[in-house]
Design a protein around this motif. Structure first.
Motif, PDB file in Angstrom:
ATOM      1  N   ALA A   1       6.461 -65.935   3.426  1.00 25.93           N
ATOM      2  CA  ALA A   1       6.689 -66.601   2.141  1.00 25.93           C
ATOM      3  C   ALA A   1       7.113 -65.563   1.111  1.00 25.93           C
ATOM      4  O   ALA A   1       6.656 -64.413   1.151  1.00 25.93           O
ATOM      5  CB  ALA A   1       5.422 -67.314   1.664  1.00 25.93           C
TER       6      ALA A   1
ATOM      7  N   VAL B   1       3.930 -73.099   3.998  1.00 26.92           N
ATOM      8  CA  VAL B   1       4.788 -73.341   2.843  1.00 26.92           C
ATOM      9  C   VAL B   1       5.037 -74.847   2.752  1.00 26.92           C
ATOM     10  O   VAL B   1       5.516 -75.464   3.703  1.00 26.92           O
ATOM     11  CB  VAL B   1       6.118 -72.578   2.958  1.00 26.92           C
ATOM     12  CG1 VAL B   1       7.000 -72.860   1.741  1.00 26.92           C
ATOM     13  CG2 VAL B   1       5.870 -71.079   3.100  1.00 26.92           C
TER      14      VAL B   1
ATOM     15  N   TRP C   1       7.283 -77.059   1.719  1.00 24.34           N
ATOM     16  CA  TRP C   1       8.680 -77.130   1.306  1.00 24.34           C
ATOM     17  C   TRP C   1       9.019 -78.437   0.605  1.00 24.34           C
ATOM     18  O   TRP C   1       9.866 -78.477  -0.295  1.00 24.34           O
ATOM     19  CB  TRP C   1       9.592 -76.961   2.521  1.00 24.34           C
ATOM     20  CG  TRP C   1       9.507 -75.610   3.162  1.00 24.34           C
ATOM     21  CD1 TRP C   1       8.832 -75.270   4.300  1.00 24.34           C
ATOM     22  CD2 TRP C   1      10.102 -74.398   2.690  1.00 24.34           C
ATOM     23  NE1 TRP C   1       8.966 -73.932   4.576  1.00 24.34           N
ATOM     24  CE2 TRP C   1       9.759 -73.368   3.605  1.00 24.34           C
ATOM     25  CE3 TRP C   1      10.899 -74.079   1.593  1.00 24.34           C
ATOM     26  CZ2 TRP C   1      10.182 -72.047   3.451  1.00 24.34           C
ATOM     27  CZ3 TRP C   1      11.327 -72.769   1.442  1.00 24.34           C
ATOM     28  CH2 TRP C   1      10.964 -71.768   2.355  1.00 24.34           C
TER      29      TRP C   1
ATOM     30  N   HIS D   1       8.833 -70.477  -6.475  1.00 28.58           N
ATOM     31  CA  HIS D   1       8.724 -70.678  -5.032  1.00 28.58           C
ATOM     32  C   HIS D   1       8.029 -72.011  -4.764  1.00 28.58           C
ATOM     33  O   HIS D   1       7.235 -72.481  -5.596  1.00 28.58           O
ATOM     34  CB  HIS D   1       7.892 -69.566  -4.379  1.00 28.58           C
ATOM     35  CG  HIS D   1       8.438 -68.186  -4.574  1.00 28.58           C
ATOM     36  ND1 HIS D   1       9.456 -67.668  -3.806  1.00 28.58           N
ATOM     37  CD2 HIS D   1       8.098 -67.209  -5.461  1.00 28.58           C
ATOM     38  CE1 HIS D   1       9.720 -66.438  -4.206  1.00 28.58           C
ATOM     39  NE2 HIS D   1       8.911 -66.138  -5.211  1.00 28.58           N
TER      40      HIS D   1
ATOM     41  N   VAL E   1       2.576 -72.301  -1.565  1.00 30.04           N
ATOM     42  CA  VAL E   1       1.983 -71.893  -0.294  1.00 30.04           C
ATOM     43  C   VAL E   1       0.539 -72.384  -0.323  1.00 30.04           C
ATOM     44  O   VAL E   1      -0.212 -72.069  -1.248  1.00 30.04           O
ATOM     45  CB  VAL E   1       2.029 -70.370  -0.102  1.00 30.04           C
ATOM     46  CG1 VAL E   1       1.497 -69.994   1.278  1.00 30.04           C
ATOM     47  CG2 VAL E   1       3.444 -69.847  -0.292  1.00 30.04           C
TER      48      VAL E   1
ATOM     49  N   ASP F   1       6.299 -70.652   9.309  1.00 28.26           N
ATOM     50  CA  ASP F   1       7.498 -70.564   8.470  1.00 28.26           C
ATOM     51  C   ASP F   1       8.287 -69.263   8.665  1.00 28.26           C
ATOM     52  O   ASP F   1       8.831 -68.707   7.706  1.00 28.26           O
ATOM     53  CB  ASP F   1       7.128 -70.732   6.988  1.00 28.26           C
ATOM     54  CG  ASP F   1       6.477 -72.076   6.714  1.00 28.26           C
ATOM     55  OD1 ASP F   1       7.196 -73.067   6.638  1.00 28.26           O
ATOM     56  OD2 ASP F   1       5.236 -72.123   6.622  1.00 28.26           O
TER      57      ASP F   1
END
Length: 476
Positions: free
Chosen positions: A26, A81, A83, A96, A99, A263
């Protein structure tokens, strides 16, 4: 740096370390979280330590990610993660995607699963839920390994019921609300409690996706004590169905709590690492101010072996970049002098039907001996005074082959990792040399090469942390 401190394996600068946790890529970095005591050199005040790497080998240690607090030990778990933002734990403008860690909170004879979140790519963390998101009201219920399962469009978490020797499979749309999907076990080795499950897909050589279920056992492993077993089978989004019997993931004494990375940036790649230790003597190891190390990260694969599918483990390909000078190996009494304590990478080919003895020697004498003869591999290590159960010979049955035996051996200051037949067999053992290893002796018909490996761990001054040179000399 002390004589026992590894040069290419991760150790914390100081204090106790055990299971790897929350392995995730990440924010452009590989993250290694781990069970950590920020106060002392034994198991207690369990928190998540934290280190990052650009290449799975060069690690930078950071502040504690998830700290112990009164009545709440932060036990093992995993990180993903998010997403698609299913958890609702991200905020507009975050640099980002969130996480999310799912971990076991333990206290007052009760274990349940909680969430924590990082909104800056895994660097800093906050506890996300004051109450557990998955709670069976049990004293022993831990080590969630969580991943997104695209075919069923849900999060899956495998969580172990240690005493029952079972793994619960749970599903959730958002990481907050979970339902029981199935239960696996008891099966395979059940002599000791189960811990640290994992469930992950691998492509076989035909391009078919197969699933691997792994769980650790607290007793009954090949060399006695703790170890890891796995099954290969199918997973339909609800239940794992094994298609072959349980097998051992590693045949050494010091391989425990392996978990896979989430990930990864390389599609189809699967990497794991483990705690390089055994609970038989983990609290007795004569190292200070640190105690506990990780194995090298390993690339995983599947190959047919005549009776099913075998999990293969090989040191991550990034290790090749650390190779330096090389020396040709030919056996027949050959002696190779190396810089004391130098990390080494050996590749060996033993002709079909031949035998091999490879001895590692320090100024104190033999520190390890690897043998191949009569369809089996043996690894012998002496033991220091005061570490019960350490010394001995570990015997490994080799698969039946009519071809030459390939071996790869990675030596570090306090460990040896052996990989045979393309990684179908792995043997992981700690070493506690009386002084640094400086000589290799090969007997038998063998060809190969030995490379020096460039040290990548920080050159911490352990003496400055309260340790004298004598503290790192292991007596026998």
């Amino acid at each position: 740096m002390s004589a026992l401190r590894p040069r290419i394996h991760f150790t914390a600068r100081q204090h106790w370390l055990n299971d790897p946790n929350g392995l995730v890529y990440a924010g452009g970095r590989y993250h290694l979280y781990y069970q950590f005591n920020p106060r002392a050199n034994d198991h207690g005040y369990m928190s998540w330590g934290h280190a990052t790497s650009p290449d799975l080998l060069t690690w930078t240690e950071h502040d504690v990610a998830l700290p112990w607090r009164e009545g709440h030990d932060v036990y093992s778990g995993s990180a993903v993660v998010d997403w698609q933002g299913t958890s609702g734990l991200g905020q507009p403008g975050d640099p980002h995607p969130p996480v999310v860690a799912m971990y076991t909170g333990a206290g007052d004879h009760h274990q349940a699963q909680y969430l924590a979140v990082s909104r800056d790519g895994g660097t800093t963390w906050a506890f996300a839920t004051p109450e557990p998101v998955l709670d069976e009201g049990k004293q022993d219920f831990r080590d969630p390994k969580t991943f997104w399962h695209a075919p069923s469009a849900q999060w899956i978490s495998v969580v172990v019921h240690p005493v029952e020797r079972q793994i619960g499979v749970y599903g959730s749309p958002d990481l907050h609300g979970w339902q029981t999907l199935s239960t696996f076990g008891p099966a395979g080795g059940v002599d000791g409690i189960w811990e640290v499950p994992d469930l992950f897909p691998l492509m076989d050589q035909t391009g078919r996706e197969r699933w691997v279920m792994k769980v650790d056992v607290f007793a009954g492993a090949p060399q006695g004590g703790t170890g890891a077993q796995y099954w290969v089978g199918d997973f339909d989004g609800r239940a794992f169905t094994p298609t072959q019997q349980a097998r051992w993931a590693d045949w050494g004494k010091d391989f425990y709590a392996a978990v896979t990375y989430s990930d990864l940036p390389q599609s189809g790649r699967c990497v794991w690492l483990a705690w390089m230790n055994s609970w038989d003597y983990a609290t007795q190891l004569p190292t200070h101010p640190w105690r506990g190390a990780m194995t090298l990260p390993r690339d995983l694969g599947l190959v047919p072996d005549g009776s099913g599918w075998a999990l293969t483990q090989t040191p991550v390909q990034e290790l090749d970049a650390l190779r330096g000078e090389s020396t040709a190996l030919h056996g027949h009494g050959q002696e190779v002098e190396v810089t004391p304590g130098q990390p080494l990478d050996l590749t060996l080919s033993v002709p079909f039907g031949s035998s091999l003895t490879l001895t590692f020697t320090s100024a104190q004498g033999m520190e390890a001996r690897l043998g191949v003869d009569g369809g089996q591999l043996t690894l012998t290590r002496p033991g220091p005074a005061g570490v019960a159960g350490f010394a001995g010979t570990h015997t490994v049955p080799l698969p039946t082959h009519s071809s030459d035996l390939d071996l790869r051996v990675i030596l570090d200051a306090c460990s040896i990792e052996v990989f045979a037949y393309g990684g179908q067999i792995s043997v992981t053992d700690l070493l506690l040399p009386g002084s640094p290893i400086h000589r290799l002796t090969l007997d038998g018909a063998v060809t190969g090469e030995v490379w020096t490996l460039r040290p990548v761990m920080p050159d911490w001054n352990d003496s400055a942390a309260g340790e004298s040179a004598e503290d790192q000399t292991v007596g026998r």
